[in-house]
Write an enzyme that holds these catalytic residues in place. Sequence first.
Site, PDB file in Angstrom:
ATOM      1  N   LYS A 198       0.338  -1.191   0.259  1.00  0.00           N
ATOM      2  CA  LYS A 198      -0.500   0.229  -0.168  1.00  0.00           C
ATOM      3  C   LYS A 198       0.888   0.944  -0.095  1.00  0.00           C
ATOM      4  CE  LYS A 198      -2.261  -0.944   3.933  1.00  0.00           C
ATOM      5  NZ  LYS A 198      -2.103  -2.468   3.790  1.00  0.00           N
TER       6      LYS A 198
ATOM      7  N   ARG B 162      -9.113   1.036   9.654  1.00  0.00           N
ATOM      8  CA  ARG B 162      -8.715  -0.357   9.855  1.00  0.00           C
ATOM      9  C   ARG B 162     -10.075  -1.382  10.676  1.00  0.00           C
ATOM     10  NH1 ARG B 162      -2.937   0.494   9.329  1.00  0.00           N
ATOM     11  NH2 ARG B 162      -1.696  -1.380  10.335  1.00  0.00           N
TER      12      ARG B 162
ATOM     13  N   ARG C  12      11.888  -6.588   4.734  1.00  0.00           N
ATOM     14  CA  ARG C  12      11.505  -5.388   4.292  1.00  0.00           C
ATOM     15  C   ARG C  12      12.429  -4.220   5.176  1.00  0.00           C
ATOM     16  NH1 ARG C  12       5.786  -2.945   4.400  1.00  0.00           N
ATOM     17  NH2 ARG C  12       5.890  -3.008   6.834  1.00  0.00           N
TER      18      ARG C  12
ATOM     19  N   ARG D  14      15.286  -0.613   9.502  1.00  0.00           N
ATOM     20  CA  ARG D  14      13.589  -1.756   9.666  1.00  0.00           C
ATOM     21  C   ARG D  14      12.632  -1.329  10.616  1.00  0.00           C
ATOM     22  NH1 ARG D  14      15.503  -7.172   7.637  1.00  0.00           N
ATOM     23  NH2 ARG D  14      17.125  -6.769   6.831  1.00  0.00           N
TER      24      ARG D  14
ATOM     25  N   ARG E 138       0.004  -8.315  13.069  1.00  0.00           N
ATOM     26  CA  ARG E 138      -0.636  -7.555  12.597  1.00  0.00           C
ATOM     27  C   ARG E 138      -1.754  -7.744  11.297  1.00  0.00           C
ATOM     28  NH1 ARG E 138       4.236  -4.508  10.769  1.00  0.00           N
ATOM     29  NH2 ARG E 138       3.467  -3.440   9.411  1.00  0.00           N
TER      30      ARG E 138
HETATM   31  P1  AMP Z   1       1.470   0.332   9.205  1.00  0.00           P
HETATM   32  O1  AMP Z   1       2.066   1.302   8.814  1.00  0.00           O
HETATM   33  O2  AMP Z   1      -0.528   0.802   8.584  1.00  0.00           O
HETATM   34  O3  AMP Z   1       1.079  -0.717   9.746  1.00  0.00           O
HETATM   35  O4  AMP Z   1       0.965   0.875  11.073  1.00  0.00           O
HETATM   36  C1  AMP Z   1       1.872   0.388  12.166  1.00  0.00           C
HETATM   37  C2  AMP Z   1       0.957   0.480  13.118  1.00  0.00           C
HETATM   38  O5  AMP Z   1       0.199   1.961  12.885  1.00  0.00           O
HETATM   39  C3  AMP Z   1      -0.746  -0.734  13.379  1.00  0.00           C
HETATM   40  O6  AMP Z   1       0.204  -1.775  13.381  1.00  0.00           O
HETATM   41  C4  AMP Z   1      -1.482  -0.103  14.036  1.00  0.00           C
HETATM   42  O7  AMP Z   1      -0.448   0.036  15.548  1.00  0.00           O
HETATM   43  C5  AMP Z   1      -0.825   1.797  13.821  1.00  0.00           C
HETATM   44  N1  AMP Z   1      -2.076   1.956  13.031  1.00  0.00           N
HETATM   45  C6  AMP Z   1      -1.473   2.659  12.282  1.00  0.00           C
HETATM   46  N2  AMP Z   1      -3.250   3.467  11.399  1.00  0.00           N
HETATM   47  C7  AMP Z   1      -4.027   2.506  12.169  1.00  0.00           C
HETATM   48  C8  AMP Z   1      -5.336   2.713  13.076  1.00  0.00           C
HETATM   49  N3  AMP Z   1      -5.866   2.920  11.121  1.00  0.00           N
HETATM   50  N4  AMP Z   1      -6.277   2.475  12.881  1.00  0.00           N
HETATM   51  C9  AMP Z   1      -5.910   2.276  14.733  1.00  0.00           C
HETATM   52  N5  AMP Z   1      -3.788   1.815  14.306  1.00  0.00           N
HETATM   53  C10 AMP Z   1      -3.530   2.476  13.332  1.00  0.00           C
END
Ligand code: AMP
Length: 223
Positions: A13, A88, A127, A160, A172
Amino acid sequence: MNLILLGPPGAGKGTQAKRLQDTHGITHLSTGDMLRAEAASGSKLGKKAKAIMDAGGLVSDEIIIGMISNRIDAADCKAGFILDGFPRTTPQAESLDEMLDAKGLIINYVIEIVADNDAMVTRITGRYTCADCGSGYHDQFQKSAKDGVCDSCGGTRFNRRDDDKEQTVRSRLAAYQEQTVSIITYYRNKGVLKSVEGMKAIDEITAQLNNIVGQRKAGIEGG
Ligand code: AMP
């Protein structure tokens, strides 16, 4: 044009949103990037968020929704934005609808990057990015030409993500399956859902996305 990109962690994404930003002049808004910046600042909120992120959990809706609402109001979002990592959960999707309604905005497309969850563990745990220019690499799939040196800027320091460790990645992915998959149905029912095949090469996925965005632009320009 306003878009949402959906897909499991590792689906690409962020990579694709950056490309759409460069090609179409719409701003990439990643809640994960915003939270990581907050954590790096060492603020109280950042420390709290980092503990949750490192465990693979979700940060509270109140924090996330406030953050996005402020960001959408900025001048660089006037031509459009791409939401990556938000919404999310179904409550977040409903709050987003209310927030956009109040601002007189809509989401034109929600694009799901369809990817195989099992393959995502290998993708994510390997990554890393250049600490100087942000170029992305992978231990197996995308090595730099010279070991330890960034192809783009010659930098030698790499980062990282703390939450890219295998155990956290599995949490996740489980959170995505349990909480995010249901919003695909939410947007399908609204008639705004599109899908692209996320197991293809990065350039092929970009082409599929450009096709969707391009058709929409042509529709607007043609009245
Ligand atoms: P991402 O970079 O999108 O994988 O997000 C990394 C982490 O940030 C996630 O595993 C959550 O802990 C937190 N996070 C990001 N976006 C959200 C969201 N919309 N709602 C809740 N937690 C979020």
